[in-house]
Design a protein around this motif. Structure first.
Motif, PDB file in Angstrom:
ATOM      1  N   VAL A  12       0.760  -1.130   0.091  1.00 47.51           N
ATOM      2  CA  VAL A  12       0.013   0.128   0.112  1.00 47.51           C
ATOM      3  C   VAL A  12       0.752   1.180   0.076  1.00 47.51           C
ATOM      4  N   ASN A  13       2.129   1.250   0.524  1.00 49.21           N
ATOM      5  CA  ASN A  13       2.877   2.430   1.073  1.00 49.21           C
ATOM      6  C   ASN A  13       3.315   2.645  -0.400  1.00 49.21           C
ATOM      7  N   GLY A  14       3.675   1.651  -1.272  1.00 45.61           N
ATOM      8  CA  GLY A  14       4.248   1.722  -2.674  1.00 45.61           C
ATOM      9  C   GLY A  14       3.241   1.929  -3.586  1.00 45.61           C
ATOM     10  N   GLY A  15       1.926   1.727  -3.440  1.00 50.30           N
ATOM     11  CA  GLY A  15       1.081   2.011  -4.237  1.00 50.30           C
ATOM     12  C   GLY A  15       0.455   0.746  -5.242  1.00 50.30           C
ATOM     13  N   GLY A  16       1.032  -0.423  -4.664  1.00 48.14           N
ATOM     14  CA  GLY A  16       0.908  -1.419  -5.649  1.00 48.14           C
ATOM     15  C   GLY A  16       2.213  -2.473  -5.726  1.00 48.14           C
ATOM     16  N   PHE A  17       2.192  -3.289  -6.704  1.00 47.74           N
ATOM     17  CA  PHE A  17       3.415  -4.358  -6.868  1.00 47.74           C
ATOM     18  C   PHE A  17       4.326  -3.501  -7.535  1.00 47.74           C
ATOM     19  N   THR A  18       5.568  -3.038  -6.630  1.00 44.81           N
ATOM     20  CA  THR A  18       6.416  -2.120  -7.345  1.00 44.81           C
ATOM     21  C   THR A  18       7.836  -2.879  -7.332  1.00 44.81           C
ATOM     22  N   GLY A  19       8.039  -3.893  -6.730  1.00 42.99           N
ATOM     23  CA  GLY A  19       9.477  -4.461  -6.636  1.00 42.99           C
ATOM     24  C   GLY A  19      10.037  -4.703  -5.154  1.00 42.99           C
ATOM     25  N   ASP A  20      10.459  -5.726  -5.001  1.00 41.72           N
ATOM     26  CA  ASP A  20      11.130  -5.908  -3.737  1.00 41.72           C
ATOM     27  C   ASP A  20      10.398  -5.692  -2.544  1.00 41.72           C
ATOM     28  N   GLU A  21       9.260  -5.826  -2.467  1.00 37.79           N
ATOM     29  CA  GLU A  21       8.285  -5.770  -1.113  1.00 37.79           C
ATOM     30  C   GLU A  21       8.554  -7.007  -0.280  1.00 37.79           C
ATOM     31  N   THR A  22       9.123  -8.221  -0.855  1.00 39.21           N
ATOM     32  CA  THR A  22       9.406  -9.189   0.301  1.00 39.21           C
ATOM     33  C   THR A  22      10.723  -9.236   0.904  1.00 39.21           C
ATOM     34  N   VAL A  23      11.598  -8.140   0.617  1.00 46.13           N
ATOM     35  CA  VAL A  23      12.758  -7.844   1.381  1.00 46.13           C
ATOM     36  C   VAL A  23      12.460  -7.535   2.867  1.00 46.13           C
ATOM     37  N   TYR A  24      11.156  -7.200   3.013  1.00 44.94           N
ATOM     38  CA  TYR A  24      10.771  -6.794   4.498  1.00 44.94           C
ATOM     39  C   TYR A  24      10.518  -7.993   5.192  1.00 44.94           C
ATOM     40  N   ILE A  25      10.209  -9.033   4.707  1.00 41.27           N
ATOM     41  CA  ILE A  25       9.990 -10.296   5.290  1.00 41.27           C
ATOM     42  C   ILE A  25      10.880 -11.090   5.658  1.00 41.27           C
ATOM     43  N   ASP A  26      11.141 -11.668   6.696  1.00 44.74           N
ATOM     44  CA  ASP A  26      12.230 -12.871   7.135  1.00 44.74           C
ATOM     45  C   ASP A  26      11.721 -13.979   6.441  1.00 44.74           C
ATOM     46  N   PRO A  27      12.327 -14.618   5.538  1.00 41.00           N
ATOM     47  CA  PRO A  27      11.818 -15.921   4.991  1.00 41.00           C
ATOM     48  C   PRO A  27      11.619 -16.949   5.931  1.00 41.00           C
ATOM     49  N   GLN A  55      -4.144 -15.933   1.317  1.00 39.19           N
ATOM     50  CA  GLN A  55      -4.087 -14.914   0.359  1.00 39.19           C
ATOM     51  C   GLN A  55      -2.958 -14.182   0.320  1.00 39.19           C
ATOM     52  N   GLY A  56      -2.349 -13.824   1.502  1.00 39.22           N
ATOM     53  CA  GLY A  56      -0.828 -13.202   1.810  1.00 39.22           C
ATOM     54  C   GLY A  56       0.171 -13.959   1.183  1.00 39.22           C
ATOM     55  N   ALA A  57      -0.051 -15.394   1.275  1.00 41.13           N
ATOM     56  CA  ALA A  57       0.952 -16.101   0.831  1.00 41.13           C
ATOM     57  C   ALA A  57       1.045 -16.065  -0.746  1.00 41.13           C
ATOM     58  N   ILE A  58      -0.030 -16.081  -1.392  1.00 39.84           N
ATOM     59  CA  ILE A  58       0.032 -15.738  -2.746  1.00 39.84           C
ATOM     60  C   ILE A  58       0.363 -14.428  -3.001  1.00 39.84           C
ATOM     61  N   VAL A  59      -0.095 -13.300  -2.431  1.00 32.72           N
ATOM     62  CA  VAL A  59       0.582 -12.064  -2.808  1.00 32.72           C
ATOM     63  C   VAL A  59       1.945 -12.197  -2.490  1.00 32.72           C
ATOM     64  N   TYR A  60       2.686 -12.994  -1.538  1.00 30.78           N
ATOM     65  CA  TYR A  60       3.935 -12.831  -1.538  1.00 30.78           C
ATOM     66  C   TYR A  60       4.671 -13.479  -2.680  1.00 30.78           C
ATOM     67  N   LEU A  61       4.020 -14.492  -3.013  1.00 25.66           N
ATOM     68  CA  LEU A  61       4.610 -15.086  -4.458  1.00 25.66           C
ATOM     69  C   LEU A  61       4.462 -14.102  -5.567  1.00 25.66           C
ATOM     70  N   LEU A  62       3.437 -13.461  -5.723  1.00 14.34           N
ATOM     71  CA  LEU A  62       3.202 -12.595  -6.903  1.00 14.34           C
ATOM     72  C   LEU A  62       4.122 -11.308  -6.707  1.00 14.34           C
ATOM     73  N   CYS A  63       4.548 -11.057  -5.611  1.00 11.81           N
ATOM     74  CA  CYS A  63       5.721 -10.037  -5.449  1.00 11.81           C
ATOM     75  C   CYS A  63       7.011 -10.659  -6.098  1.00 11.81           C
ATOM     76  N   ASP A  64       7.250 -11.909  -5.756  1.00 14.37           N
ATOM     77  CA  ASP A  64       8.635 -12.378  -6.100  1.00 14.37           C
ATOM     78  C   ASP A  64       8.257 -12.627  -7.511  1.00 14.37           C
ATOM     79  N   LEU A  65       7.284 -13.088  -8.179  1.00 11.50           N
ATOM     80  CA  LEU A  65       6.984 -13.351  -9.584  1.00 11.50           C
ATOM     81  C   LEU A  65       7.153 -11.845 -10.345  1.00 11.50           C
ATOM     82  N   ASN A  66       6.790 -10.816  -9.832  1.00  9.64           N
ATOM     83  CA  ASN A  66       6.773  -9.553 -10.347  1.00  9.64           C
ATOM     84  C   ASN A  66       8.152  -9.345 -10.316  1.00  9.64           C
ATOM     85  N   ASP A  67       9.189  -9.434  -9.291  1.00  9.01           N
ATOM     86  CA  ASP A  67      10.587  -9.085  -9.308  1.00  9.01           C
ATOM     87  C   ASP A  67      11.183  -9.738 -10.590  1.00  9.01           C
TER      88      ASP A  67
END
Length: 144
Positions: A12-27, A55-67
């Motif tokens: 939300v802070n970035g306005g959508g899928f912009t890239g690298d959002e998963t870097v904030y999440i400890d794998p 749903q969050g798990a899928i969004v997480y994967l979509l972030c990676d896919l978008n990267d």
């Protein structure tokens, strides 16, 4: 749930899928794949939102896919991470977000025929429905 909320915050802070959002999440805490078909034990549904986790798990994967799409425009389909996400999709582990069918259907044509604009439109729709929608739903639950 905290990892999903943190991910959603950054989206939300970035306005959508912009890239690298998963870097904030400890794998080690949340990797996406482990939560695709998570089932909350009966009695804990009040405290743990199974749908949000899935749903969050899928969004997480979509972030990676978008990267992958952004970083490897000419060869994103040959990347191991892209293959892993497509494999999870083929195993029906991404059904919690139905729009994923249209999004990953775009990948079937190969990089040379990939419709980036349609891809972005579907990602934006998913962002609005599931990320922004989740915050809106929570805000509407607040009792005066």
């Amino acid at each position: 749930m905290a990892a999903v909320l943190l991910l959603y915050y950054h989206l939300v802070n970035g306005g959508g899928f912009t890239g690298d959002e998963t870097v904030y999440i400890d794998p080690d805490v949340f990797d996406g794949y482990s939560y695709l078909e998570v089932e909350v034990i009966e009695g804990y549904e009040v405290d743990i939102d199974q749908t949000l986790l899935r749903q969050g798990a899928i969004v997480y994967l979509l972030c990676d896919l978008n990267d992958m799409v952004g970083e490897f425009e000419e060869s994103f389909q040959s990347q191991d991470l892209t293959k892993k996400i497509i494999s999870a999709y083929k195993q029906c582990e991404l059904s919690e977000i139905p729009e994923i069918d249209d999004l990953l259907g775009l990948l079937e044509v190969g990089e040379e025929g990939f419709n980036f604009q349609e891809y972005q439109a579907i990602l934006h729709k998913i962002f609005n429905l599931y990320v922004v929608g989740m915050f809106s739903e929570l805000a509407n639950k607040i009792k005066p």
